[in-house]
Design a protein around this motif. Structure first.
Motif, PDB file in Angstrom:
ATOM      1  N   GLY A   1       0.833  -1.201   0.000  1.00  0.00           N
ATOM      2  CA  GLY A   1       0.000   0.000   0.000  1.00  0.00           C
ATOM      3  C   GLY A   1       0.861   1.242   0.000  1.00  0.00           C
ATOM      4  O   GLY A   1       2.062   1.196   0.265  1.00  0.00           O
ATOM      5  N   CYS A   2       0.218   2.360  -0.254  1.00  0.00           N
ATOM      6  CA  CYS A   2       0.937   3.624  -0.268  1.00  0.00           C
ATOM      7  C   CYS A   2       0.647   4.335   1.035  1.00  0.00           C
ATOM      8  O   CYS A   2      -0.509   4.430   1.456  1.00  0.00           O
ATOM      9  CB  CYS A   2       0.461   4.458  -1.456  1.00  0.00           C
ATOM     10  SG  CYS A   2       1.515   5.839  -1.783  1.00  0.00           S
TER      11      CYS A   2
ATOM     12  N   THR B   1       2.950   8.156  -7.052  1.00  0.00           N
ATOM     13  CA  THR B   1       3.284   6.738  -6.861  1.00  0.00           C
ATOM     14  C   THR B   1       2.118   5.854  -7.275  1.00  0.00           C
ATOM     15  O   THR B   1       2.289   4.840  -7.950  1.00  0.00           O
ATOM     16  CB  THR B   1       3.608   6.460  -5.377  1.00  0.00           C
ATOM     17  OG1 THR B   1       4.517   7.433  -4.909  1.00  0.00           O
ATOM     18  CG2 THR B   1       4.193   5.075  -5.197  1.00  0.00           C
ATOM     19  N   VAL B   2       0.913   6.266  -6.864  1.00  0.00           N
ATOM     20  CA  VAL B   2      -0.269   5.468  -7.175  1.00  0.00           C
ATOM     21  C   VAL B   2      -0.498   5.421  -8.689  1.00  0.00           C
ATOM     22  O   VAL B   2      -0.738   4.351  -9.272  1.00  0.00           O
ATOM     23  CB  VAL B   2      -1.516   6.041  -6.467  1.00  0.00           C
ATOM     24  CG1 VAL B   2      -2.725   5.200  -6.784  1.00  0.00           C
ATOM     25  CG2 VAL B   2      -1.287   6.092  -4.966  1.00  0.00           C
TER      26      VAL B   2
ATOM     27  N   LYS C   1      -0.403   2.233 -11.441  1.00  0.00           N
ATOM     28  CA  LYS C   1      -1.453   1.797 -12.370  1.00  0.00           C
ATOM     29  C   LYS C   1      -0.888   1.532 -13.751  1.00  0.00           C
ATOM     30  O   LYS C   1      -1.307   0.628 -14.464  1.00  0.00           O
ATOM     31  CB  LYS C   1      -2.540   2.877 -12.466  1.00  0.00           C
ATOM     32  CG  LYS C   1      -3.395   2.964 -11.223  1.00  0.00           C
ATOM     33  CD  LYS C   1      -4.528   3.991 -11.394  1.00  0.00           C
ATOM     34  CE  LYS C   1      -5.200   4.275 -10.060  1.00  0.00           C
ATOM     35  NZ  LYS C   1      -6.066   5.458 -10.129  1.00  0.00           N
TER      36      LYS C   1
ATOM     37  N   PRO D   1       6.053  -3.087  -5.996  1.00  0.00           N
ATOM     38  CA  PRO D   1       4.919  -2.366  -5.414  1.00  0.00           C
ATOM     39  C   PRO D   1       5.334  -1.605  -4.164  1.00  0.00           C
ATOM     40  O   PRO D   1       6.183  -2.072  -3.410  1.00  0.00           O
ATOM     41  CB  PRO D   1       3.918  -3.465  -5.052  1.00  0.00           C
ATOM     42  CG  PRO D   1       4.463  -4.720  -5.609  1.00  0.00           C
ATOM     43  CD  PRO D   1       5.897  -4.531  -5.876  1.00  0.00           C
ATOM     44  N   PRO D   2       4.725  -0.418  -3.945  1.00  0.00           N
ATOM     45  CA  PRO D   2       5.069   0.355  -2.748  1.00  0.00           C
ATOM     46  C   PRO D   2       4.537  -0.319  -1.484  1.00  0.00           C
ATOM     47  O   PRO D   2       3.573  -1.071  -1.526  1.00  0.00           O
ATOM     48  CB  PRO D   2       4.349   1.696  -2.974  1.00  0.00           C
ATOM     49  CG  PRO D   2       3.259   1.394  -3.924  1.00  0.00           C
ATOM     50  CD  PRO D   2       3.717   0.245  -4.770  1.00  0.00           C
TER      51      PRO D   2
END
Lengths: 455, 127
Positions: free
Chosen positions: A301-302, A311-312, A316, A326-327
């Protein structure tokens, strides 16, 4: 029948837990007659020699189990008891080969002294040959000496026992699985002794399915596979499982010990976003979750989706790329413990076991309570004490649904998750204490109160 | 990872869990490896109750194995019929997926399997 177990004098709080778990596994009724945390000698009642062997043969913290012949405060008294209580057994040992040995705990005897002690048993009518290696029967004189700072003060042991060896343990597995000899380890690898003990307490065994959701380099699954279970592992960090490839990997470790056939599979995943389907299919879950110290416990998750919207968005676009990482965001240790308990409740069969390690700070104010769940009964809590902190191995049993307190369960669902705080420090009280050297909050405070003059 | 593992895995995306299409995952471009492992009858009988048979049939067909019977064998059948035992043993325990993808039938997400290790990590917009 009474048997004497000769334990090691280490990991004292784990000894009975392990032996009782092994009795459960062997389906044998065990009753503890005498146990003292300060002593390596434990007297138990078991139905037979076969039962005794079955209980001790997988033990890591016992050395062996003996048919208990006598206990006394002095050697002379011991002989009185042996002559009075065991004479009916002596005919069994007229002919076969035998040997006597001396086991002195916290004391030492020279070869001459040992032989002199053994000779005091010459009244025993054992006429067979004395064989020092592989005799038909072995008898041991156990001596317990007081813990004295001045060794010269000790002249005699304060207690003695005598017994016939029935079975030895698997303590030498510690050497076989020693981390120093393992092809692939990391800073978080659990030492072989405690990994094997954990596997015993979690009832690992043939035909069982066991899972470690924080598998790292595989210490727990290796121990469980040694005892015959089929094992799976996952970790949020793929690198710890892949290693350098070949021998230097989790799979490489299994190959080193010839246990590869029992490795069901390993995969990269986050326990809070698990791909494991929710069904009561596991016999055991064993793990040593991150304490939130060095790594700062993370999940997918961020941390700040509004601030880090870049980042999000990038995620995507890029997530299908094989090189995409992935963060991750910090997570609360206590929330992770709750997640583990929930996961275990969903996945364990009836009577399946969850065993995991967690820290506790020594200072009472900062103790993290043992987590609870209405569907899990606490079987045993064992503590390993270090200098300034300690950690516990907590084992739970999954209760059958019929035995669960439904009101308590409903209340727990309502409560939901209460993880507060955002930084790794805020979310993990243990991490704060660890990095402050376990001083209390007052000691490390910089503010000084200034009294205001009255008006 | 052994094929048995596929019977225990579904799409990791939480919103997919409500859809029955998210299980089982569908192997794509799968590279398989056969091991030789001693058959343990008790073990196979034991896990029958934990295996989702319908999903297993789907997986077996998708991996190119001969179709399994539509109803799971009973314990008596298993113990009596050496061939079924051997086939299940070969499929579940002796066959490993070492490369390829596992695809969710609901959202289409593809999880990569590389050197036998599957990657179920999700980007932040899917957690």
């Amino acid at each position: 029948m009474q048997y004497l177990i000769r334990f090691t004098q280490l990991h004292e709080t784990f000894r009975l837990a392990e032996i009782q778990a092994l009795a459960t596994l062997a389906n044998v009724e065990l009753k503890v007659v005498f146990y003292d945390a300060e002593s390596p000698i434990c007297i138990v009642e078991l139905p037979s020699d076969d039962a005794a062997r079955a209980v001790v043969e997988r033990s890591i913290l016992a050395h062996g189990i003996y048919e208990h012949w006598a206990t006394a405060e002095t050697l002379d008294e011991l002989h009185v008891v042996i002559k009075r209580d065991t004479a009916h057994l002596w005919p069994l040992y007229h002919e076969p080969s035998f040997k006597l040995s001396v086991d002195s705990f916290r004391g030492s005897r020279s070869q001459k002294q040992k032989i002199a002690l053994i000779n005091t048993f010459s009244y025993l009518p054992f006429k067979g040959p004395i064989l020092l290696s592989s005799p038909d029967f072995e008898f041991t004189l156990f001596e317990e000496w007081a813990l004295e700072p001045v060794p010269e003060k000790k002249t005699v042991p304060f207690k003695v026992h005598f017994g016939r060896l029935v079975g030895r343990s698997s303590r030498d597995l510690i050497n076989t699985f020693d981390l120093k000899k393992r092809d692939y380890i990391s800073t978080t690898s659990m030492d072989s002794e405690l990994a094997l003990v954990t596997a015993n307490i979690a009832l690992a065994g043939p035909n069982k399915l066991i899972f470690d959701p924080f598998v790292g380099t595989g210490s727990f699954p290796i121990a469980c596979a040694q005892f015959g279970a089929l094992v799976w592992g996952s970790d949020i960090d793929g690198r710890s499982m892949r290693g350098g490839g070949g021998k230097k990997s989790l799979r490489g470790n299994f190959q080193q010990y010839g246990l590869e056939k029992l490795l069901g599979g390993i995969f990269v995943s986050d326990l809070t976003n698990t791909p494991v389907r929710k069904a009561r299919i596991l016999d055991g879950i064993l793990c040593d979750p991150p304490y939130g110290v060095r790594e700062g416990l993370k999940v997918l998750g961020c941390r700040d989706p509004e601030k880090k919207s870049y980042t999000v968005e990038k995620g995507k676009e890029m997530y299908k790329d094989p090189a995409f990482i992935p963060p991750k965001k910090p997570y609360s240790f206590t929330a992770m413990l709750d997640d583990i308990l929930n996961f275990a409740t969903d996945m364990l069969v009836d009577d399946g076991r969850l065993s995991f390690w967690m820290p506790t700070a020594n200072d009472e104010d900062q103790e993290i309570a043992v987590p609870t769940h209405p569907c899990l009964e606490i079987v045993v809590v064992c503590t390993q004490v270090f200098n300034k902190w300690s950690r516990r191995l907590i084992t739970y049993r999954r209760l059958p649904d019929s035995a669960v307190d439904m009101d308590a369960l409903a209340q727990r669902k309502e409560r939901g998750d209460g993880a507060q705080g955002r930084s790794a420090d805020e979310l993990n009280p243990f991490r704060r204490h660890y990095f402050r050297g376990f001083k209390s909050e007052q000691d490390s405070s910089d503010t000084v109160g200034i009294a205001q003059p009255g008006t | 990872m052994k094929v048995l593992s596929l019977n225990f895995l579904q799409c990791a995306v939480k919103t997919c869990k409500t859809s029955s299409d998210s299980y089982p995952l569908h192997p794509k471009d799968a590279e398989l490896v056969q091991d030789e492992i001693e058959l343990n009858e008790d073990f196979l009988v034991n896990i029958m109750s934990r295996v989702d048979w319908t999903a297993l049939c789907t997986t077996a067909t998708e991996l190119g194995f001969p179709a399994l019977p539509s109803t799971p064998p009973t314990t008596e059948t298993l113990r009596a019929d050496g061939k079924t035992l051997k086939d299940l043993h070969s499929l579940l325990l002796e066959t490993q997926m070492v490369e390829g993808k596992l695809v969710c039938g609901s959202c289409g997400h593809e999880y990569a399997v590389r050197e036998g290790i599957a990657n179920f990590l999700l980007p932040s917009h899917l957690v």
